[in-house]
Every structure is written in structure tokens, then in C-alpha cells.
Design a protein around this motif. Sequence first.
Motif, PDB file in Angstrom:
ATOM      1  N   GLU A  52     -23.348 -26.041 -44.753  1.00 28.26           N
ATOM      2  CA  GLU A  52     -23.580 -26.938 -43.616  1.00 28.26           C
ATOM      3  C   GLU A  52     -22.456 -27.965 -43.490  1.00 28.26           C
ATOM      4  N   ARG A  53     -21.986 -28.480 -44.622  1.00 31.11           N
ATOM      5  CA  ARG A  53     -20.882 -29.448 -44.609  1.00 31.11           C
ATOM      6  C   ARG A  53     -19.610 -28.794 -44.075  1.00 31.11           C
ATOM      7  N   VAL A  54     -19.327 -27.602 -44.550  1.00 28.61           N
ATOM      8  CA  VAL A  54     -18.130 -26.885 -44.084  1.00 28.61           C
ATOM      9  C   VAL A  54     -18.243 -26.566 -42.594  1.00 28.61           C
ATOM     10  N   LEU A  55     -19.405 -26.049 -42.168  1.00 27.99           N
ATOM     11  CA  LEU A  55     -19.571 -25.682 -40.756  1.00 27.99           C
ATOM     12  C   LEU A  55     -19.438 -26.873 -39.823  1.00 27.99           C
ATOM     13  N   SER A  56     -19.800 -28.052 -40.299  1.00 21.84           N
ATOM     14  CA  SER A  56     -19.696 -29.242 -39.445  1.00 21.84           C
ATOM     15  C   SER A  56     -18.249 -29.573 -39.088  1.00 21.84           C
ATOM     16  N   ARG A  57     -17.303 -29.039 -39.834  1.00 24.06           N
ATOM     17  CA  ARG A  57     -15.882 -29.321 -39.581  1.00 24.06           C
ATOM     18  C   ARG A  57     -15.123 -28.143 -38.991  1.00 24.06           C
ATOM     19  N   CYS A  58     -15.800 -27.033 -38.789  1.00 25.05           N
ATOM     20  CA  CYS A  58     -15.128 -25.804 -38.371  1.00 25.05           C
ATOM     21  C   CYS A  58     -14.900 -25.724 -36.868  1.00 25.05           C
ATOM     22  N   SER A  59     -13.903 -24.932 -36.537  1.00 25.82           N
ATOM     23  CA  SER A  59     -13.762 -24.439 -35.170  1.00 25.82           C
ATOM     24  C   SER A  59     -14.042 -22.939 -35.251  1.00 25.82           C
ATOM     25  N   PHE A  60     -14.141 -22.304 -34.102  1.00 20.90           N
ATOM     26  CA  PHE A  60     -14.581 -20.919 -34.072  1.00 20.90           C
ATOM     27  C   PHE A  60     -13.775 -20.125 -33.062  1.00 20.90           C
ATOM     28  N   LEU A  61     -13.637 -18.842 -33.351  1.00 21.54           N
ATOM     29  CA  LEU A  61     -13.142 -17.882 -32.370  1.00 21.54           C
ATOM     30  C   LEU A  61     -14.316 -16.978 -32.034  1.00 21.54           C
ATOM     31  N   VAL A  62     -14.630 -16.884 -30.764  1.00 21.62           N
ATOM     32  CA  VAL A  62     -15.681 -15.982 -30.298  1.00 21.62           C
ATOM     33  C   VAL A  62     -14.987 -14.896 -29.495  1.00 21.62           C
ATOM     34  N   ASP A  63     -14.987 -13.705 -30.056  1.00 21.47           N
ATOM     35  CA  ASP A  63     -14.256 -12.580 -29.457  1.00 21.47           C
ATOM     36  C   ASP A  63     -12.817 -12.975 -29.132  1.00 21.47           C
TER      37      ASP A  63
END
Length: 89
Positions: A52-63
Motif C-alpha cells: 500500500e505504501r509503494v502503490l501510493s507513490r506509483c504511476s501506472f501504464l494502462v495498455d
Amino acid sequence: MRFFAAARAATGRDTLELEDIGGSPTLAEALDAATELVRSDGALTPTGSDLERVLSRCSFLVDGLATTDRTVELASGATVDVLPPFAGG
């Protein structure tokens, strides 16, 4: 869903297949489902705090398209890359 760097370390895996999470889930719903699945596999602490801590700082690529918007709806079969900040950024 593909995990890189700190997200890979927090999940203990490179990839995760999500099935049966609803018709057109949002990115947030998919991330919640991934957290629960990893937790149920015993790879996370009971609270899942590391992921949860890591995901709070992430960006994402969707397709292949960059997003930080967790309300974006995912198409069936979408690929989500989970990208923590790199090089301290």
C-alpha cells in the motif's frame, strides 16, 4: 498486472493475473484486488502496508498509456504496469 522495482519487491512477484473483478473495474479497484490477492497468498503482512505504501507513490501504464488517475476504467484484458518512482524521483 506487471510490477517493477519496489512494487516487485513488495509483492514478491513480477506479474499477477486478475480475473473476476467486475465488468469494467477502475484502476483503483484492480489495485485493491491485487493487494487482497497478494495478501491472501501470504506474501504481505496482514495490513499489506508495504505494498500500500509503494502503490501510493506509483504511476501506472494502462495498455502503454501513462496515468496517475486511479478512476480510469480498465478494458477486459488490459495490461497495467505498476511503476514506482525511479532514481529517487
